[in-house]
Design a protein around this motif. Structure first.
Motif, short mmCIF file in Angstrom:
data_model
loop_
_atom_site.label_atom_id
_atom_site.label_comp_id
_atom_site.label_asym_id
_atom_site.label_seq_id
_atom_site.Cartn_x
_atom_site.Cartn_y
_atom_site.Cartn_z
N ASP A 19 0.87 -1.18 0.00
CA ASP A 19 0.00 0.00 0.00
C ASP A 19 0.91 1.23 0.00
O ASP A 19 1.37 1.67 1.05
CB ASP A 19 -0.89 -0.04 1.25
CG ASP A 19 -1.79 1.17 1.40
OD1 ASP A 19 -1.75 2.04 0.50
OD2 ASP A 19 -2.51 1.25 2.41
N LYS A 20 1.15 1.79 -1.19
CA LYS A 20 2.12 2.89 -1.29
C LYS A 20 1.58 4.19 -0.70
O LYS A 20 2.36 5.07 -0.33
CB LYS A 20 2.52 3.11 -2.75
CG LYS A 20 1.41 3.55 -3.68
CD LYS A 20 1.92 3.72 -5.09
CE LYS A 20 0.83 4.20 -6.04
NZ LYS A 20 1.32 4.35 -7.43
N VAL A 21 0.25 4.31 -0.60
CA VAL A 21 -0.33 5.53 -0.02
C VAL A 21 0.01 5.63 1.46
O VAL A 21 0.33 6.71 1.98
CB VAL A 21 -1.86 5.55 -0.21
CG1 VAL A 21 -2.48 6.76 0.46
CG2 VAL A 21 -2.21 5.55 -1.71
N ARG A 22 -0.03 4.51 2.16
CA ARG A 22 0.22 4.48 3.60
C ARG A 22 1.56 3.83 3.96
O ARG A 22 1.84 3.60 5.14
CB ARG A 22 -0.94 3.78 4.32
CG ARG A 22 -2.20 4.65 4.43
CD ARG A 22 -3.48 3.84 4.51
NE ARG A 22 -3.87 3.32 3.24
CZ ARG A 22 -4.72 3.94 2.40
NH1 ARG A 22 -5.24 5.08 2.75
NH2 ARG A 22 -5.03 3.42 1.24
N ASN A 23 2.34 3.48 2.94
CA ASN A 23 3.68 2.92 3.13
C ASN A 23 3.65 1.70 4.04
O ASN A 23 4.38 1.62 5.04
CB ASN A 23 4.63 3.98 3.68
CG ASN A 23 6.09 3.57 3.57
OD1 ASN A 23 6.47 2.88 2.63
ND2 ASN A 23 6.90 3.97 4.53
N GLN A 24 2.82 0.71 3.67
CA GLN A 24 2.67 -0.50 4.47
C GLN A 24 2.35 -1.69 3.57
O GLN A 24 1.86 -1.53 2.45
CB GLN A 24 1.56 -0.32 5.50
CG GLN A 24 0.20 -0.07 4.87
CD GLN A 24 -0.86 0.36 5.87
OE1 GLN A 24 -0.56 0.69 7.02
NE2 GLN A 24 -2.13 0.36 5.45
#
Length: 399
Positions: free
Chosen positions: A299-304
């Motif tokens: 999840d690149k938006v939340r870096n997870q």
């Protein structure tokens, strides 16, 4: 008929150790509360075409999710011959940003019509879309199919076939998931300790079934992550990544920087690797997981990382097998069979510099055999892909 019954019995027996392990972590599984603090009210995304087994998917942009589907449940668990398995294909979920998600079938432009298309893992890099394809006899084994994501004059998304790379004799029916590191190099997992016959899983020998059963029951680590070099329309050069061996090495994801995360489904482990300065991969961390973890998405938006899988007992698998047709052709918008599943967040703890796991979602009937989870850019939706159900599920953020 007798052969099919024996086949299913052996598969269920092999799975029993996994489900027992899951139950041991939850002595009262039925007492689990559904973790709906973040997402709930899960419903199938309705489609006007058959899309059974949407096992994997990726975001093209904030408004569009693309994925492929194949009836892997019938192929591998039920043991249905390939010529009787529904043909695979691809789809797009559009309208996500406007909170009006709709599903559309994607046309494969230029893909050889004489070949089978039974897709599994997928990866996207820019507008280039990579798909693990179980071509079996017609393709002489598994291939990585490479498409360009394009739009027609009327704005419809299309997948334009560009080229393939062949994976060789070790990969027949077991190339599960992949990530692309650069234009020359990719990683791919093999989820079984042996390759299947070119005729398909229904032709697996008794000896082959016993090898798979033994490896799962005894936790024998003969499944791996492979590092490969692309060879356009030729045989890729592949080697096993040191330290990657597991019981069922399955999902793999890349944070676009230096971390690779891999799931070991039946080993109930996650393994992280760091890309070294010389480009090699080094095992960094091994993490225990509550899930029989399948796919991993970054999840690149939340870096997870988002790790998804099942935590259901063998009895639920036994209930599923006789009802495969009913499940896959369920006319409603809710799951009709109990099958516990979950999605966990794996994220770097900046203090310890270690990856840590947090429960995001647990549900009793969100989908049958949840394979992957993806959160929309806005965070309003959790999309669940499935190994064997009739469609992708959409879960809404809870207020």
């Amino acid at each position: 008929m007798i052969k099919k019954i024996v086949y299913i019995t052996i598969i269920l027996s092999a799975l029993s150790g996994v489900w027992f392990y899951s139950i041991s972590n939850y002595t009262a599984l039925r007492a689990l509360r559904e973790f709906t603090k973040y997402y709930g009210d899960c419903e199938y995304q309705q489609a006007d075409f058959q899309m059974i087994g949407p096992e994997d998917a990726v975001f093209l942009d904030e408004d569009t999710l693309i994925g492929c589907h194949a009836n892997l449940l019938k192929m591998y668990i039920v043991g249905t011959p390939l010529d009787q398995v529904e043909k695979g294909g691809c789809y797009a979920v559009t309208g996500i940003a406007s909170q009006n998600p709709q599903i559309k079938q994607l046309e494969l432009i230029g893909y050889p019509k004489e070949l089978d298309f039974f897709p599994h893992g997928q990866y996207i890099k820019g507008n280039t879309y990579y798909v693990c394809n179980h071509g079996f006899k017609k393709s002489n084994g598994d291939r990585i199919e490479v498409f360009e994501v394009a739009k027609s004059q009327n704005g419809d998304i299309q997948l334009v076939f560009k080229y393939f790379t062949h994976l060789g004799p070790r990969f027949t029916g077991d190339a599960n998931d992949l990530v692309v590191l650069d234009n020359q190099r990719f990683l791919v997992t093999d989820w079984y300790p042996i390759a299947y016959p070119l005729e398909g899983p229904s032709h697996l020998s008794q000896a082959g079934r016993e090898i798979i059963q033994l490896s799962q029951e005894k936790q024998i680590k003969e499944s791996h992550l492979w590092e490969c070099q692309f060879k356009i329309n030729q045989l890729a050069e592949c080697k096993i990544v040191e330290g990657s061996n597991g019981v069922m090495v399955n999902g793999v994801a890349f944070d676009q920087k230096e971390t690779i995360l891999v799931s070991d489904t039946f080993g109930f482990k996650l393994r992280s690797f760091k890309i070294q300065k010389d480009g090699s991969l080094k095992l960094e961390q091994v993490i225990d997981t509550r899930l029989a973890a399948d796919n991993i998405n970054f999840d690149k938006v939340r870096n997870q990382f988002l790790v998804s899988g099942t935590l259901t007992p063998q009895t639920d698998m036994q209930n599923l097998i006789p009802n495969v047709q009913q499940v896959q052709y369920n006319p409603g918008n809710k799951s009709i069979i109990t099958f516990w599943a979950g999605v966990d967040i794996v994220k770097l703890d900046e203090i310890t510099n270690q990856l840590t796991t947090t429960e995001l979602f647990t549900a009793e009937k969100a989908n049958v055999i949840v394979a992957g989870g993806l959160i929309s850019y806005s965070g309003d939706y959790l999309f669940l892909t499935s190994y064997g159900d009739k469609s992708i599920s959409v879960c809404k953020k809870q207020k």
